[in-house]
Design an enzyme around this catalytic site. Structure first.
Site, mmCIF file in Angstrom:
data_model
loop_
_atom_site.group_PDB
_atom_site.id
_atom_site.type_symbol
_atom_site.label_atom_id
_atom_site.label_comp_id
_atom_site.label_asym_id
_atom_site.label_seq_id
_atom_site.Cartn_x
_atom_site.Cartn_y
_atom_site.Cartn_z
ATOM 1 N NE ARG A 41 -11.731 -0.424 -10.139
ATOM 2 C CZ ARG A 41 -12.292 -1.644 -10.219
ATOM 3 N NH1 ARG A 41 -11.917 -2.595 -9.400
ATOM 4 N NH2 ARG A 41 -13.235 -1.916 -11.093
ATOM 5 C CG ASP A 98 -1.088 -1.730 -5.099
ATOM 6 O OD1 ASP A 98 -0.811 -2.947 -5.149
ATOM 7 O OD2 ASP A 98 -2.181 -1.311 -4.665
ATOM 8 C CG ASP A 101 0.028 -7.115 2.802
ATOM 9 O OD1 ASP A 101 0.864 -6.863 3.667
ATOM 10 O OD2 ASP A 101 -1.180 -7.267 3.054
ATOM 11 C CB THR A 102 -0.370 -12.145 2.083
ATOM 12 O OG1 THR A 102 -1.097 -12.055 0.859
ATOM 13 C CG2 THR A 102 -1.144 -11.465 3.198
ATOM 14 N N GLY A 103 1.644 -11.686 -0.446
ATOM 15 C CA GLY A 103 2.247 -12.318 -1.623
ATOM 16 C C GLY A 103 1.272 -13.154 -2.440
ATOM 17 C CG LEU A 106 2.711 -9.553 -7.186
ATOM 18 C CD1 LEU A 106 4.028 -8.910 -6.766
ATOM 19 C CD2 LEU A 106 2.478 -9.317 -8.687
HETATM 20 P P1 5GP Z 1 -1.236 -9.494 -1.127
HETATM 21 O O1 5GP Z 1 -2.016 -10.428 -2.002
HETATM 22 O O2 5GP Z 1 0.241 -9.438 -1.442
HETATM 23 O O3 5GP Z 1 -1.510 -9.728 0.326
HETATM 24 O O4 5GP Z 1 -1.840 -8.073 -1.297
HETATM 25 C C1 5GP Z 1 -1.735 -7.384 -2.411
HETATM 26 C C2 5GP Z 1 -2.848 -6.370 -2.508
HETATM 27 O O5 5GP Z 1 -3.418 -6.019 -1.250
HETATM 28 C C3 5GP Z 1 -2.258 -5.108 -3.056
HETATM 29 O O6 5GP Z 1 -2.247 -5.149 -4.470
HETATM 30 C C4 5GP Z 1 -3.187 -4.063 -2.490
HETATM 31 O O7 5GP Z 1 -4.280 -3.909 -3.356
HETATM 32 C C5 5GP Z 1 -3.650 -4.636 -1.166
HETATM 33 N N1 5GP Z 1 -2.881 -4.083 -0.035
HETATM 34 C C6 5GP Z 1 -1.890 -4.672 0.655
HETATM 35 N N2 5GP Z 1 -1.386 -3.876 1.619
HETATM 36 C C7 5GP Z 1 -2.068 -2.703 1.513
HETATM 37 C C8 5GP Z 1 -1.998 -1.446 2.225
HETATM 38 O O8 5GP Z 1 -1.200 -1.206 3.131
HETATM 39 N N3 5GP Z 1 -2.885 -0.484 1.832
HETATM 40 C C9 5GP Z 1 -3.796 -0.672 0.828
HETATM 41 N N4 5GP Z 1 -4.603 0.344 0.550
HETATM 42 N N5 5GP Z 1 -3.880 -1.844 0.140
HETATM 43 C C10 5GP Z 1 -3.019 -2.836 0.476
HETATM 44 MG MG MG Z 2 -3.997 -4.710 -5.524
#
Ligand code: 5GP
Ligand code: MG
Length: 173
Positions: A41, A98, A101-103, A106
């Protein structure tokens, strides 16, 4: 909301940056049609602003992703709920999220889209937290690069709330 909000990017700063991103993405596609896939979302606000800052002919679709075990830490185990209506094969796909973060999110989404044989896959994110990366992945178009802080607003949630805040902020209890 009790506690303290610290605004990182105002509504105006976001609008300016998204406008630049829209122009850069249009220039990249250079008249080609784009299939934009927003990840729900979190990207619903950014995606709706970004597509309106672009002039490329486009189809817009969505996928739902979920990676958090609890509210604040990513598990690396990304769940995809694909309800794609668009035909991906042979298309130029732009995935919009949005934040990276860890990647894991994506990377997983790109892999699943590639399996559908698109002509190309690019990614656009509003925010990037490079210090948190666990996989070798970077977005093609990035709004702002930030430190390792938990962000709220502009689509990003705090628990089930505050996705509607028009600015990007951090929150301290
Ligand atoms: P990744 O898979 O890259 O770790 O994280 C991606 C998802 O984690 C983002 O699409 C988001 O939904 C959530 N996320 C990562 N960092 C943040 C943050 O600082 N705040 C919030 N609200 N969601 C985050
Ligand atoms: Mg997300």
């Amino acid at each position: 909301m009790k506690g303290k909000e610290h605004i990182l990017y105002s509504e105006e700063a976001i609008k300016e940056r998204v406008g630049e991103m829209g122009k850069a993405i249009d220039a990249y596609y250079n008249g080609k049609e784009v299939l934009v896939i927003g990840l729900l979302r979190g990207s619903f606000v950014f995606c709706s602003d970004l597509v309106r800052a672009m002039e490329s002919k486009m189809e817009i679709d969505f996928m739902t992703t979920s990676s958090y075990e609890d509210e604040f830490s990513s598990s690396g185990d990304v769940k995809l709920f694909s309800d794609l209506r668009a035909d991906v094969k042979g298309r130029d796909v732009l995935i919009v999220d949005d934040i990276i973060d860890t990647g894991h999110t994506l990377e997983t989404v790109v892999k699943s889209i590639r399996a559908l044989e698109p002509a190309s896959v690019k990614t656009a994110v509003m925010l990037d937290k490079p210090s948190r990366r666990e996989v070798d992945f970077s977005a093609d178009f990035t709004g702002f690069t930030i430190d390792d802080v938990f962000i709220v607003g502009y689509g990003l949630n705090y628990g089930p709330y505050y996705r509607n805040k028009p600015y990007i902020y951090t929150y301290e209890d």
